[in-house]
Scaffold this active site. Sequence first.
Site, PDB file in Angstrom:
ATOM      1  N   CYS A 123       0.834  -1.208   0.000  1.00 46.21           N
ATOM      2  CA  CYS A 123       0.000   0.000   0.000  1.00 46.21           C
ATOM      3  C   CYS A 123       0.868   1.256   0.000  1.00 46.21           C
ATOM      4  O   CYS A 123       0.474   2.284  -0.565  1.00 46.21           O
ATOM      5  CB  CYS A 123      -0.947  -0.001   1.196  1.00 46.21           C
ATOM      6  SG  CYS A 123      -0.138  -0.088   2.810  1.00 46.21           S
ATOM      7  N   HIS A 386      -1.676   1.512   7.369  1.00 46.10           N
ATOM      8  CA  HIS A 386      -2.130   1.388   5.991  1.00 46.10           C
ATOM      9  C   HIS A 386      -2.016   2.740   5.308  1.00 46.10           C
ATOM     10  O   HIS A 386      -2.392   3.778   5.870  1.00 46.10           O
ATOM     11  CB  HIS A 386      -3.578   0.897   5.949  1.00 46.10           C
ATOM     12  CG  HIS A 386      -4.112   0.714   4.569  1.00 46.10           C
ATOM     13  ND1 HIS A 386      -3.559  -0.180   3.661  1.00 46.10           N
ATOM     14  CD2 HIS A 386      -5.154   1.319   3.912  1.00 46.10           C
ATOM     15  CE1 HIS A 386      -4.236  -0.128   2.526  1.00 46.10           C
ATOM     16  NE2 HIS A 386      -5.204   0.777   2.649  1.00 46.10           N
TER      17      HIS A 386
END
Length: 430
Positions: A123, A386
């Site tokens: 990510c 994230h």
Amino acid sequence: MGAPLFPGFSGTWKEMEAGLARCVPAQCNQVTSQGAGAGVAGVTGWNTGRAERAGAARLCSTEIAAVLEFSVLPQSTTSALKNSSNSGGRMAWKWKYSPKEQLEDMGSLHPGLTGLQNLENTCYMNAVLQCLCSLTPLVQYFLSGKWNTALHEEIGESATAFGCLVSDMWLGEFDYVSPEAFHSVFGKRHPTFSKRTQHDAQEFLICVLDDLHEAFKQPSQERQSPSAGASTRSSSGTSIITQLFEGQLSHGIRCLTCKAHSDRPESFTVLSLPIPSTRACSLQDCLECFFQPDTLTLNNQINCFWCGSNQDATVKASITKAPPIIIFHLKRFAWQDKNRRKLSTTVCYPFSDLDLSPYISTSCRDTREYSLCAVVNHAGDMDYGHYTAFCKHSVTKHWYSFDDAQVTKIPDSEVQADTAYLLFYTSQGY
């Protein structure tokens, strides 16, 4: 009619489609495998010999230029367009139309709004790539094919993969594509990122910019010096990266004993800004903290040439050259009692009219203002997190959230977030 987003072609759509269909050799037609439902494009056959790929790219470029009176298209663009024309689809760019008319006439195509598949803990890479691929000057450089003429083929494999990825993302034919090819070749040059483990987005961004610079640089006589507050490239030279992202700082150093003054220049592509509060602050507060004078004492003393010994000194930084695109890194990860922790401080940042004139050297007349164009966010803590991206589309002027393969239109109010980690600003009018 408004100016087209990618000018240079004045023929009809049928002429362009027919020309592309004739021009694409087998070596270039190695893009796309259809995924279930959403549609996933993955670059395959990347192990084709470099000479074959280069020859295919030159063949595509030459014949397209002859047929369409256009310059050069990246290899992946011609490949993907071949696939598009065969399936009855339409090209993502129609240069004879204005940007607004392009989007109204393209139906299901979404140029520049393509997600990226998460390859397991990638990510950080996806968020950075989305921000870079939303910057109009950089996108135009790759979609126009100018990168082909500047590329150093012996070290340009990851730059080529990046160019192919830009093409696939701006083709707009798929909901999301796979960055597998780029990740693979980039990992060969930077083994740290070859493993599919979590990494810092800022470190990855610096490596990508350095890698692109090395692939495209032309010799220059400028020298660069390192500093803790700014990232620099390892060697001199000019490239599209220096033209767009490189700024210049000057560190004014004054000996507190003899009052002698000296200046130390330093180039940067990313400015790492301290966060001066644990509750809330503004980007201007961070900039004030970065540019405030500092006193060098004890182990940080300078060796004064005039005094002939180590002396206390003051140092103050100022900007002597402001880049067209300036990137701020908010230093959210800090050390406290020998433990590293994340600062969740809310940093308020302007969407437009960012004024850097208070930090510009008096010897520099560059007083440009900046507008926010992209944000890399980090949610979570030190052990788990994230990355996502917010990007302002260059055509629609709307903001979109890029969460790996998921792309969502968002209101301006959601762009201001306490998860902001990297801020991309472009000079107004650039």
